[in-house]
Design a protein around this motif. Sequence first.
Motif, PDB file in Angstrom:
ATOM      1  N   LEU A   1       0.821  -1.216   0.000  1.00 39.09           N
ATOM      2  CA  LEU A   1       0.000   0.000   0.000  1.00 39.09           C
ATOM      3  C   LEU A   1       0.852   1.263   0.000  1.00 39.09           C
ATOM      4  CD1 LEU A   1      -2.862  -1.138   2.394  1.00 39.09           C
ATOM      5  CD2 LEU A   1      -2.921  -0.957  -0.109  1.00 39.09           C
ATOM      6  N   GLU A   2       2.008   1.213   0.640  1.00 38.39           N
ATOM      7  CA  GLU A   2       2.924   2.350   0.607  1.00 38.39           C
ATOM      8  C   GLU A   2       3.413   2.583  -0.824  1.00 38.39           C
ATOM      9  OE1 GLU A   2       7.122   3.234   2.777  1.00 38.39           O
ATOM     10  OE2 GLU A   2       7.022   1.624   1.298  1.00 38.39           O
ATOM     11  N   THR A   3       3.751   1.513  -1.515  1.00 40.60           N
ATOM     12  CA  THR A   3       4.257   1.596  -2.878  1.00 40.60           C
ATOM     13  C   THR A   3       3.167   2.064  -3.846  1.00 40.60           C
ATOM     14  OG1 THR A   3       5.813  -0.175  -2.375  1.00 40.60           O
ATOM     15  CG2 THR A   3       5.426   0.255  -4.691  1.00 40.60           C
ATOM     16  N   SER A   4       1.917   1.824  -3.482  1.00 31.94           N
ATOM     17  CA  SER A   4       0.772   2.174  -4.331  1.00 31.94           C
ATOM     18  C   SER A   4      -0.092   3.221  -3.641  1.00 31.94           C
ATOM     19  CB  SER A   4      -0.056   0.918  -4.593  1.00 31.94           C
ATOM     20  OG  SER A   4       0.744  -0.146  -5.021  1.00 31.94           O
ATOM     21  N   ARG A   5       0.510   4.222  -3.080  1.00 27.82           N
ATOM     22  CA  ARG A   5      -0.106   5.179  -2.149  1.00 27.82           C
ATOM     23  C   ARG A   5      -1.531   5.619  -2.427  1.00 27.82           C
ATOM     24  NH1 ARG A   5       4.354   8.911   0.629  1.00 27.82           N
ATOM     25  NH2 ARG A   5       5.856   7.240   0.814  1.00 27.82           N
ATOM     26  N   ASN A   6      -1.826   6.045  -3.593  1.00 23.52           N
ATOM     27  CA  ASN A   6      -3.144   6.625  -3.850  1.00 23.52           C
ATOM     28  C   ASN A   6      -4.136   5.622  -4.412  1.00 23.52           C
ATOM     29  OD1 ASN A   6      -2.390   9.233  -2.967  1.00 23.52           O
ATOM     30  ND2 ASN A   6      -1.316   9.536  -4.898  1.00 23.52           N
ATOM     31  N   GLN A   7      -3.868   4.346  -4.220  1.00 22.25           N
ATOM     32  CA  GLN A   7      -4.761   3.318  -4.722  1.00 22.25           C
ATOM     33  C   GLN A   7      -5.267   2.461  -3.569  1.00 22.25           C
ATOM     34  OE1 GLN A   7      -1.921   1.832  -7.812  1.00 22.25           O
ATOM     35  NE2 GLN A   7      -3.777   1.973  -9.057  1.00 22.25           N
ATOM     36  N   SER A   8      -6.408   1.841  -3.802  1.00 21.59           N
ATOM     37  CA  SER A   8      -6.927   0.898  -2.827  1.00 21.59           C
ATOM     38  C   SER A   8      -7.156  -0.434  -3.536  1.00 21.59           C
ATOM     39  CB  SER A   8      -8.221   1.418  -2.191  1.00 21.59           C
ATOM     40  OG  SER A   8      -9.232   1.561  -3.144  1.00 21.59           O
ATOM     41  N   PHE A   9      -7.049  -1.515  -2.763  1.00 21.41           N
ATOM     42  CA  PHE A   9      -7.140  -2.860  -3.318  1.00 21.41           C
ATOM     43  C   PHE A   9      -8.021  -3.732  -2.442  1.00 21.41           C
ATOM     44  CE2 PHE A   9      -2.898  -1.216  -4.353  1.00 21.41           C
ATOM     45  CZ  PHE A   9      -2.927  -1.282  -5.725  1.00 21.41           C
ATOM     46  N   SER A  10      -8.648  -4.715  -3.074  1.00 22.76           N
ATOM     47  CA  SER A  10      -9.405  -5.715  -2.325  1.00 22.76           C
ATOM     48  C   SER A  10      -8.415  -6.664  -1.642  1.00 22.76           C
ATOM     49  CB  SER A  10     -10.295  -6.518  -3.274  1.00 22.76           C
ATOM     50  OG  SER A  10      -9.490  -7.347  -4.096  1.00 22.76           O
ATOM     51  N   ALA A  11      -8.927  -7.457  -0.728  1.00 21.02           N
ATOM     52  CA  ALA A  11      -8.077  -8.447  -0.055  1.00 21.02           C
ATOM     53  C   ALA A  11      -7.490  -9.433  -1.070  1.00 21.02           C
ATOM     54  CB  ALA A  11      -8.874  -9.185   1.014  1.00 21.02           C
ATOM     55  N   ASP A  12      -8.291  -9.859  -2.042  1.00 21.51           N
ATOM     56  CA  ASP A  12      -7.788 -10.804  -3.045  1.00 21.51           C
ATOM     57  C   ASP A  12      -6.691 -10.184  -3.908  1.00 21.51           C
ATOM     58  OD1 ASP A  12      -9.278 -12.986  -2.261  1.00 21.51           O
ATOM     59  OD2 ASP A  12     -10.844 -12.685  -3.767  1.00 21.51           O
ATOM     60  N   MET A  13      -6.850  -8.917  -4.267  1.00 25.73           N
ATOM     61  CA  MET A  13      -5.824  -8.260  -5.080  1.00 25.73           C
ATOM     62  C   MET A  13      -4.546  -8.068  -4.268  1.00 25.73           C
ATOM     63  SD  MET A  13      -5.289  -7.420  -8.130  1.00 25.73           S
ATOM     64  CE  MET A  13      -4.409  -6.345  -9.236  1.00 25.73           C
ATOM     65  N   LEU A  14      -4.680  -7.732  -2.995  1.00 23.58           N
ATOM     66  CA  LEU A  14      -3.486  -7.627  -2.140  1.00 23.58           C
ATOM     67  C   LEU A  14      -2.774  -8.975  -2.062  1.00 23.58           C
ATOM     68  CD1 LEU A  14      -4.852  -5.356   0.714  1.00 23.58           C
ATOM     69  CD2 LEU A  14      -2.980  -4.794  -0.856  1.00 23.58           C
ATOM     70  N   ALA A  15      -3.538 -10.057  -1.928  1.00 20.23           N
ATOM     71  CA  ALA A  15      -2.935 -11.395  -1.878  1.00 20.23           C
ATOM     72  C   ALA A  15      -2.232 -11.711  -3.191  1.00 20.23           C
ATOM     73  CB  ALA A  15      -3.997 -12.444  -1.563  1.00 20.23           C
ATOM     74  N   ALA A  16      -2.845 -11.339  -4.309  1.00 20.55           N
ATOM     75  CA  ALA A  16      -2.244 -11.603  -5.613  1.00 20.55           C
ATOM     76  C   ALA A  16      -0.952 -10.800  -5.805  1.00 20.55           C
ATOM     77  CB  ALA A  16      -3.244 -11.273  -6.724  1.00 20.55           C
ATOM     78  N   ILE A  17      -0.986  -9.525  -5.472  1.00 22.36           N
ATOM     79  CA  ILE A  17       0.219  -8.689  -5.598  1.00 22.36           C
ATOM     80  C   ILE A  17       1.326  -9.245  -4.709  1.00 22.36           C
ATOM     81  CG2 ILE A  17       1.200  -6.401  -5.141  1.00 22.36           C
ATOM     82  CD1 ILE A  17      -1.618  -5.270  -5.884  1.00 22.36           C
ATOM     83  N   ASP A  18       0.974  -9.621  -3.495  1.00 22.60           N
ATOM     84  CA  ASP A  18       1.945 -10.186  -2.565  1.00 22.60           C
ATOM     85  C   ASP A  18       2.560 -11.460  -3.137  1.00 22.60           C
ATOM     86  OD1 ASP A  18       3.288 -10.529   0.045  1.00 22.60           O
ATOM     87  OD2 ASP A  18       1.837 -12.154   0.356  1.00 22.60           O
ATOM     88  N   PHE A  19       1.726 -12.365  -3.605  1.00 24.21           N
ATOM     89  CA  PHE A  19       2.194 -13.655  -4.110  1.00 24.21           C
ATOM     90  C   PHE A  19       3.102 -13.487  -5.326  1.00 24.21           C
ATOM     91  CE2 PHE A  19       1.616 -17.656  -6.479  1.00 24.21           C
ATOM     92  CZ  PHE A  19       2.049 -18.544  -5.513  1.00 24.21           C
ATOM     93  N   ILE A  20       2.672 -12.666  -6.278  1.00 25.77           N
ATOM     94  CA  ILE A  20       3.484 -12.456  -7.479  1.00 25.77           C
ATOM     95  C   ILE A  20       4.783 -11.744  -7.121  1.00 25.77           C
ATOM     96  CG2 ILE A  20       3.577 -11.386  -9.759  1.00 25.77           C
ATOM     97  CD1 ILE A  20       0.496 -11.717  -9.888  1.00 25.77           C
ATOM     98  N   SER A  21       4.738 -10.828  -6.169  1.00 28.43           N
ATOM     99  CA  SER A  21       5.955 -10.124  -5.752  1.00 28.43           C
ATOM    100  C   SER A  21       6.963 -11.085  -5.135  1.00 28.43           C
ATOM    101  CB  SER A  21       5.613  -9.025  -4.740  1.00 28.43           C
ATOM    102  OG  SER A  21       4.814  -8.036  -5.334  1.00 28.43           O
ATOM    103  N   ILE A  22       6.481 -12.002  -4.328  1.00 27.29           N
ATOM    104  CA  ILE A  22       7.364 -12.970  -3.670  1.00 27.29           C
ATOM    105  C   ILE A  22       7.945 -13.965  -4.669  1.00 27.29           C
ATOM    106  CG2 ILE A  22       7.365 -14.942  -2.072  1.00 27.29           C
ATOM    107  CD1 ILE A  22       5.405 -13.266  -0.347  1.00 27.29           C
ATOM    108  N   TYR A  23       7.136 -14.391  -5.625  1.00 25.94           N
ATOM    109  CA  TYR A  23       7.561 -15.390  -6.608  1.00 25.94           C
ATOM    110  C   TYR A  23       7.657 -14.803  -8.013  1.00 25.94           C
ATOM    111  CZ  TYR A  23       7.000 -18.740  -2.859  1.00 25.94           C
ATOM    112  OH  TYR A  23       7.126 -19.415  -1.676  1.00 25.94           O
ATOM    113  N   GLY A  24       8.231 -13.615  -8.111  1.00 32.06           N
ATOM    114  CA  GLY A  24       8.328 -12.892  -9.371  1.00 32.06           C
ATOM    115  C   GLY A  24       9.012 -13.644 -10.486  1.00 32.06           C
TER     116      GLY A  24
END
Length: 149
Positions: free
Chosen positions: A19-42
């Motif tokens: 959320l810090e990296t995407s300051r002016n945006q909001s995300f659903s729980a599923d989108m946060l999980a997806a961003i997290d997962f792809i970031s970890i396993y890029g």
Amino acid sequence: MSKLYNTPFEASLRILLILETSRNQSFSADMLAAIDFISIYGKEFGISDENLHGENNYKFSEFTLRRELIKKAIKQLVLDDLIKVHPTKNGFTYSINQKGLNYSEYLSSDYATAYRRAVSLVREFTSDKTEREVLEFINRRSIYSLRED
């Protein structure tokens, strides 16, 4: 010694970084999980040169667990007043508030730096995709990974 990895606390730190990296945006729980997962396993998604959590044959089976951890972490972040909740017609989305930004500034380890960089790459990759498309992308990559093994 208490367990730190794969806990809602660990997930909450990553959510703050997303959320810090995407300051002016909001995300659903599923989108946060997806961003997290792809970031970890890029590396698995062709987005970065490495997987932040190393090589793991069972990484795609982690996604369901990560979604649950993210939901628990979001609840705690809301209670701690580090993120804001936005009701929408499709459910809730979340964004970081000033208190959350102040807190995330203290996350300055090498891992936090690498994770922020990975999140930026993922956000660029997903910027023209809907949440559904991103979740389908993870699912397709998961099926492809199973066929590779």
